[in-house]
Each structure stands twice: as C-alpha cells, then as structure tokens.
Design an enzyme around this catalytic site. Structure first.
Site, PDB file in Angstrom:
ATOM      1  N   THR A  43      -6.666   2.102  -8.949  1.00 58.17           N
ATOM      2  CA  THR A  43      -6.258   3.356  -9.573  1.00 58.17           C
ATOM      3  C   THR A  43      -6.283   3.241 -11.095  1.00 58.17           C
ATOM      4  OG1 THR A  43      -4.799   3.681  -7.687  1.00 58.17           O
ATOM      5  CG2 THR A  43      -4.506   5.170  -9.546  1.00 58.17           C
ATOM      6  N   TYR A 106      -2.915  10.934   1.575  1.00 58.38           N
ATOM      7  CA  TYR A 106      -3.055  12.347   1.895  1.00 58.38           C
ATOM      8  C   TYR A 106      -3.108  12.638   3.399  1.00 58.38           C
ATOM      9  CZ  TYR A 106      -4.189  17.274   1.535  1.00 58.38           C
ATOM     10  OH  TYR A 106      -4.138  18.634   1.652  1.00 58.38           O
ATOM     11  N   TYR A 132      -2.883  -2.902  -0.107  1.00 60.54           N
ATOM     12  CA  TYR A 132      -2.182  -2.291  -1.236  1.00 60.54           C
ATOM     13  C   TYR A 132      -1.215  -1.260  -0.673  1.00 60.54           C
ATOM     14  CZ  TYR A 132      -1.624   0.095  -5.793  1.00 60.54           C
ATOM     15  OH  TYR A 132      -1.124   0.658  -6.941  1.00 60.54           O
ATOM     16  N   ARG A 137       2.458   6.834  -4.055  1.00 59.18           N
ATOM     17  CA  ARG A 137       1.204   7.548  -4.275  1.00 59.18           C
ATOM     18  C   ARG A 137       0.519   7.950  -2.976  1.00 59.18           C
ATOM     19  NH1 ARG A 137      -1.637   7.034  -9.515  1.00 59.18           N
ATOM     20  NH2 ARG A 137      -0.252   5.992 -10.985  1.00 59.18           N
ATOM     21  N   LYS A 160      -0.547  -6.360  -2.121  1.00 58.83           N
ATOM     22  CA  LYS A 160      -0.081  -5.889  -3.421  1.00 58.83           C
ATOM     23  C   LYS A 160       1.035  -4.903  -3.109  1.00 58.83           C
ATOM     24  CE  LYS A 160      -1.240  -3.147  -7.491  1.00 58.83           C
ATOM     25  NZ  LYS A 160      -2.263  -2.299  -8.172  1.00 58.83           N
ATOM     26  N   ILE A 202      -0.497  -7.944  -9.766  1.00 56.82           N
ATOM     27  CA  ILE A 202      -1.661  -7.156 -10.176  1.00 56.82           C
ATOM     28  C   ILE A 202      -1.115  -6.129 -11.164  1.00 56.82           C
ATOM     29  CG2 ILE A 202      -3.481  -5.577  -9.438  1.00 56.82           C
ATOM     30  CD1 ILE A 202      -3.581  -7.075  -6.784  1.00 56.82           C
TER      31      ILE A 202
END
Length: 291
Positions: A43, A106, A132, A137, A160, A202
């Site tokens: 991102t 989403y 991740y 998000r 992550k 990260i």
C-alpha cells in the site's frame, strides 16, 4: 531470512509516471543505510493506483537493483484470488525472495474463505508467503486460529501484523510455532511487538529513517530493549506526524524534505496540508534528520 527493518518502499513518480532512476537510487541508499530487506508495491508503494504493468515493472526493477544483497518481498495482494496468483507468479519469475499477500479487502471473505484464498496462492507459487493482516483497511481480521491452519502449509512462513494488538504476537506464537516469522506492520508499536516475540517491522518510517530503524531492530534482536527504546523515543514524533494523514503521503513529503524523491502521489490521495507538513518537519528535527 526475514527480520529487522524492511522498508515498505515508496514508488517515486515524476509528472505522473514511474521514476525508475530514483527508485534504483533508493534501493542503493537503503542497502547502504542498513535496511534488512525491501517490500515494494505494498500500500505504501501505491499499489492501488499502479497499473498491472507498472506493478510488475517496479517489482522487477527492485529485484534487479537489489541484486541479491538483501531480500525483496514483493507485494502480491488482491481481493481477486486469480489476480493475486498472477502477481505472485510474476514476482517468482523475476527473482523476488518472497511475496506479501494482504487479506482480501471489500468482499469480506469468511475465515474459511481466507484459508481457501491463501491456499490457492500457495499451491500456485513457489515463493514463501507473508500474510498481511490489516483489518483496519481490509475490514477482515484473520484470527490466530486461521493463521495457525495456514502456517501448516510449508511456504506460508509468517505475518505482517498491523492489528495493533500486541497480545496477538503471543497468541500467534503459541498457535503457529516459534519459527513463524512475525513482523510488525505498525511503526508506533514495533518496539513492543518485538518484546512480545516479533522479529522485525515492515516499516513506513524506514523510507526516511532507515539507519535509525535498522539500528533499533538490531538492538531488539540482541535483547537490548533499553537502547532500542531510546531510538523509538527519538522517532515517535515522526511516526505520529507521518500517519496524521495517509502514511505514504506523509513519508513522501518527509523524503522530499531530505531530497530523496518527489512528494508526488496519485489520486485519490493528495499532498499534505500545511499543518501536517509542519508536524512532519518537527518530527524530522526531533529525530535529528533535519536541521
């Protein structure tokens, strides 16, 4: 293979186009500054607004520039399993060392859907996979029990973790085993994350302060949390300032202040407002990066 400070690499632009010359200079700079790996086209690398061709170009150029000196973990996430497989296979074809795959956003899969998604990518690609998990998000939280099921697959090697929940590190270590690589995805809590059993971060802020964050991670890995905390305190105002608005916008502005790259971002993101710029400047000064 994966530990320490791994910058979530920005993608530099000039007049709307990829600035590959600057990208290559950034790779060299990170290696010289002591970064322990690079994570392009996450991102922070503006993967949502890169074309597929641009995404692949950035991965290939970073792998080529790194030339095996430090690991490259290529972003290969999508809420479309077929697309994620394609990105992972491309990363493998150009020589990346691993892929970072975000929980699908989403479309909100169930925990069973998450297992099916990551299993399909695992079966299609020979690279190690870092999960991740960023529910803020993606609106999907991969539960530790789900992660433990996926950790049984030989090439799903770590996470992550951007949940901000430090208890997760312990839960995941108990369920996934001590060799499961746990990397923080949140700069502000990276010190505490390591104290709970993590092995690195990260990092967004590492785009502008790679040496300091590499040193902090090295202190953590050596068990010297007091020395690591001194660096964390030095960087905390910068962490906070960078994330006042979307982190990649904040860190690109900070990089521009140090002459590293343009602060140009793609819509729907826009440049920082003046108040946030002032906060970033103060953070840079507190960290000793700007006079």
């Amino acid at each position: 293979m994966l530990q320490g400070s791994l910058p979530a690499l920005v993608t530099p632009f000039t007049d709307g186009a990829l600035d590959l010359d600057t990208l290559k200079k950034l790779v060299e700079w990170h290696i010289a500054e002591g970064s322990n790996g690079l994570v392009p086209v996450g991102t922070t690398g503006e993967s949502p607004t890169l074309t597929h061709a641009e995404h692949e170009t950035v991965v290939a150029e970073v792998v080529k520039a790194a030339a095996g000196r430090i690991p490259v973990v290529a972003g290969a996430g999508s809420n479309n399993t077929t697309e994620s497989i394609r990105l992972a296979k491309h990363a493998e074809s150009v020589g990346a060392d691993a892929v970072l795959v975000v929980t699908p956003y989403y479309n909100k899969p169930t925990q069973a859907g998450l297992i099916a998604h990551f299993t399909a990518i695992h079966e299609a690609c020979g690279l190690p996979i870092i999960i991740y998990n960023i529910p803020g998000r993606s609106v999907v939280d991969m539960l530790p029990e789900t992660m433990a099921e996926l950790a049984k697959l030989p090439r799903i090697i770590g996470v992550k973790d951007a949940t901000g929940d430090l208890a997760r590190v312990c839960d995941q270590r108990m369920l996934c085993g001590p060799d499961f690589v746990q990397l923080s995805g949140e700069d502000a809590t990276a010190h505490g994350f390591n104290a709970q059993g993590g092995v690195g971060c990260i990092s967004v802020t590492a785009n502008v302060a790679p040496k300091l964050l590499s040193q902090m991670q090295a202190f953590c890995l050596a068990g010297d949390y007091a020395s690591a905390l001194e660096i964390q305190d030095k960087l905390m105002p910068l962490h906070n300032a960078i994330f006042t608005e979307p982190g990649l916008v904040g860190v690109k502005y900070a990089m521009a202040r140090l002459g590293l790259c343009s602060d140009e971002v793609r819509l729907p993101l826009v440049p920082l407002n003046e108040a946030t710029k002032a906060l970033v400047d103060l953070g840079l000064k507190h960290a000793g990066l700007l006079d």
